[in-house]
Design a protein around this motif. Structure first.
Motif, PDB file in Angstrom:
ATOM      1  N   THR A 176       3.198  -7.947   2.624  1.00  0.00           N
ATOM      2  CA  THR A 176       3.581  -9.094   1.877  1.00  0.00           C
ATOM      3  C   THR A 176       3.757  -8.933   0.389  1.00  0.00           C
ATOM      4  O   THR A 176       2.954  -8.081  -0.268  1.00  0.00           O
ATOM      5  CB  THR A 176       2.219 -10.185   1.979  1.00  0.00           C
ATOM      6  OG1 THR A 176       2.120 -10.747   3.124  1.00  0.00           O
ATOM      7  CG2 THR A 176       2.541 -11.661   1.222  1.00  0.00           C
ATOM      8  N   GLY A 177       5.023  -9.227  -0.006  1.00  0.00           N
ATOM      9  CA  GLY A 177       5.352  -8.813  -1.504  1.00  0.00           C
ATOM     10  C   GLY A 177       4.565  -9.858  -2.451  1.00  0.00           C
ATOM     11  O   GLY A 177       4.460 -10.778  -2.266  1.00  0.00           O
ATOM     12  N   PHE A 235      12.266 -25.646  -6.442  1.00  0.00           N
ATOM     13  CA  PHE A 235      11.844 -24.288  -5.775  1.00  0.00           C
ATOM     14  C   PHE A 235      10.310 -24.322  -5.997  1.00  0.00           C
ATOM     15  O   PHE A 235       9.675 -24.648  -7.182  1.00  0.00           O
ATOM     16  CB  PHE A 235      12.447 -23.139  -6.643  1.00  0.00           C
ATOM     17  CG  PHE A 235      13.865 -23.026  -6.191  1.00  0.00           C
ATOM     18  CD1 PHE A 235      14.390 -22.716  -4.938  1.00  0.00           C
ATOM     19  CD2 PHE A 235      14.971 -23.656  -7.286  1.00  0.00           C
ATOM     20  CE1 PHE A 235      15.807 -22.577  -4.722  1.00  0.00           C
ATOM     21  CE2 PHE A 235      16.472 -23.611  -6.976  1.00  0.00           C
ATOM     22  CZ  PHE A 235      16.772 -23.183  -5.766  1.00  0.00           C
ATOM     23  N   GLY A 236       9.637 -23.699  -4.998  1.00  0.00           N
ATOM     24  CA  GLY A 236       8.116 -23.650  -4.920  1.00  0.00           C
ATOM     25  C   GLY A 236       7.865 -22.151  -5.029  1.00  0.00           C
ATOM     26  O   GLY A 236       8.763 -21.371  -5.803  1.00  0.00           O
ATOM     27  N   GLU A 237       6.906 -21.708  -4.706  1.00  0.00           N
ATOM     28  CA  GLU A 237       6.392 -20.210  -4.700  1.00  0.00           C
ATOM     29  C   GLU A 237       6.986 -19.392  -3.852  1.00  0.00           C
ATOM     30  O   GLU A 237       7.111 -19.872  -2.550  1.00  0.00           O
ATOM     31  CB  GLU A 237       4.995 -20.173  -4.551  1.00  0.00           C
ATOM     32  CG  GLU A 237       4.247 -18.740  -4.835  1.00  0.00           C
ATOM     33  CD  GLU A 237       2.693 -18.679  -4.360  1.00  0.00           C
ATOM     34  OE1 GLU A 237       2.118 -17.816  -4.241  1.00  0.00           O
ATOM     35  OE2 GLU A 237       2.158 -20.118  -4.181  1.00  0.00           O
ATOM     36  N   ARG A 238       7.750 -18.450  -4.468  1.00  0.00           N
ATOM     37  CA  ARG A 238       8.270 -17.539  -3.476  1.00  0.00           C
ATOM     38  C   ARG A 238       7.363 -16.613  -2.567  1.00  0.00           C
ATOM     39  O   ARG A 238       6.518 -16.082  -3.136  1.00  0.00           O
ATOM     40  CB  ARG A 238       9.236 -16.598  -4.296  1.00  0.00           C
ATOM     41  CG  ARG A 238       9.921 -15.359  -3.500  1.00  0.00           C
ATOM     42  CD  ARG A 238      10.904 -14.588  -4.321  1.00  0.00           C
ATOM     43  NE  ARG A 238      12.091 -15.153  -4.612  1.00  0.00           N
ATOM     44  CZ  ARG A 238      13.283 -15.023  -5.281  1.00  0.00           C
ATOM     45  NH1 ARG A 238      13.163 -13.870  -5.802  1.00  0.00           N
ATOM     46  NH2 ARG A 238      14.099 -15.568  -5.160  1.00  0.00           N
ATOM     47  N   THR A 239       7.839 -16.530  -1.190  1.00  0.00           N
ATOM     48  CA  THR A 239       7.159 -15.772  -0.363  1.00  0.00           C
ATOM     49  C   THR A 239       8.069 -14.519   0.040  1.00  0.00           C
ATOM     50  O   THR A 239       9.154 -14.959   0.356  1.00  0.00           O
ATOM     51  CB  THR A 239       6.366 -16.371   0.703  1.00  0.00           C
ATOM     52  OG1 THR A 239       7.410 -16.950   1.448  1.00  0.00           O
ATOM     53  CG2 THR A 239       5.319 -17.313   0.095  1.00  0.00           C
ATOM     54  N   VAL A 240       7.613 -13.183   0.052  1.00  0.00           N
ATOM     55  CA  VAL A 240       8.172 -12.396   0.667  1.00  0.00           C
ATOM     56  C   VAL A 240       7.600 -11.509   1.427  1.00  0.00           C
ATOM     57  O   VAL A 240       6.182 -11.111   1.317  1.00  0.00           O
ATOM     58  CB  VAL A 240       8.801 -11.286  -0.662  1.00  0.00           C
ATOM     59  CG1 VAL A 240       9.637 -10.232   0.023  1.00  0.00           C
ATOM     60  CG2 VAL A 240       9.433 -12.159  -1.641  1.00  0.00           C
ATOM     61  N   GLU A 241       8.042 -11.449   2.723  1.00  0.00           N
ATOM     62  CA  GLU A 241       7.271 -10.541   3.876  1.00  0.00           C
ATOM     63  C   GLU A 241       8.357  -9.647   4.589  1.00  0.00           C
ATOM     64  O   GLU A 241       9.436  -9.997   4.666  1.00  0.00           O
ATOM     65  CB  GLU A 241       6.745 -11.511   4.906  1.00  0.00           C
ATOM     66  CG  GLU A 241       5.812 -12.539   4.588  1.00  0.00           C
ATOM     67  CD  GLU A 241       5.268 -13.448   5.664  1.00  0.00           C
ATOM     68  OE1 GLU A 241       4.252 -14.031   5.201  1.00  0.00           O
ATOM     69  OE2 GLU A 241       5.963 -13.633   6.491  1.00  0.00           O
TER      70      GLU A 241
END
Length: 128
Positions: free
Chosen positions: A106-107, A33-39
């Protein structure tokens, strides 16, 4: 925020399958798993100049969207520290037009996590 016309929520863990040789054949041994992005993108009524000023100042704020069908069926998405990426205003063509804002959030992962999703359903679900 009380009136949202439509919204899109994206949660990406940037997962990648890591293949390793094993005696049962080639297959994904684990997921990296990489960096989580939340939009979240949404269209809503333009409230006032104060909301636009928070966009210009890159002020983080809590965003909560709840979609309800009945008392026993709803989905709530909360982003505790969201920053506005874009803030497009439309509807300025006439005097009596409704002014709408298209906002993309963007969270950020600021201690409380990037997002919280709550699902209420009258369907029993068993997780093995």
């Amino acid at each position: 925020m009380f009136d949202v016309e439509n919204f899109t929520f994206t949660l990406n863990d940037n997962a990648a399958a890591k293949y390793r040789l094993k005696n049962t054949g080639l297959g994904a041994q684990f997921q990296k798993f990489g960096e989580r992005t939340v939009e979240m993108s949404l269209n809503r009524d333009f409230q006032d100049r104060t909301d636009f000023d928070t966009f210009k100042a890159l002020t983080a704020q809590t965003i909560r969207v709840k979609a309800t069908k009945s008392a026993s069926q709803s989905v709530q998405i909360t982003m505790p520290a969201a920053i506005k990426d874009t803030y497009d205003i439309s509807g300025l063509s006439g005097q009596a037009d409704l002014i709408m804002a298209s906002v993309k959030y963007t969270g950020t992962n600021a201690g409380a996590g990037a997002c919280d999703i709550t699902v209420i359903s009258d369907v029993n679900v068993t997780i093995p």
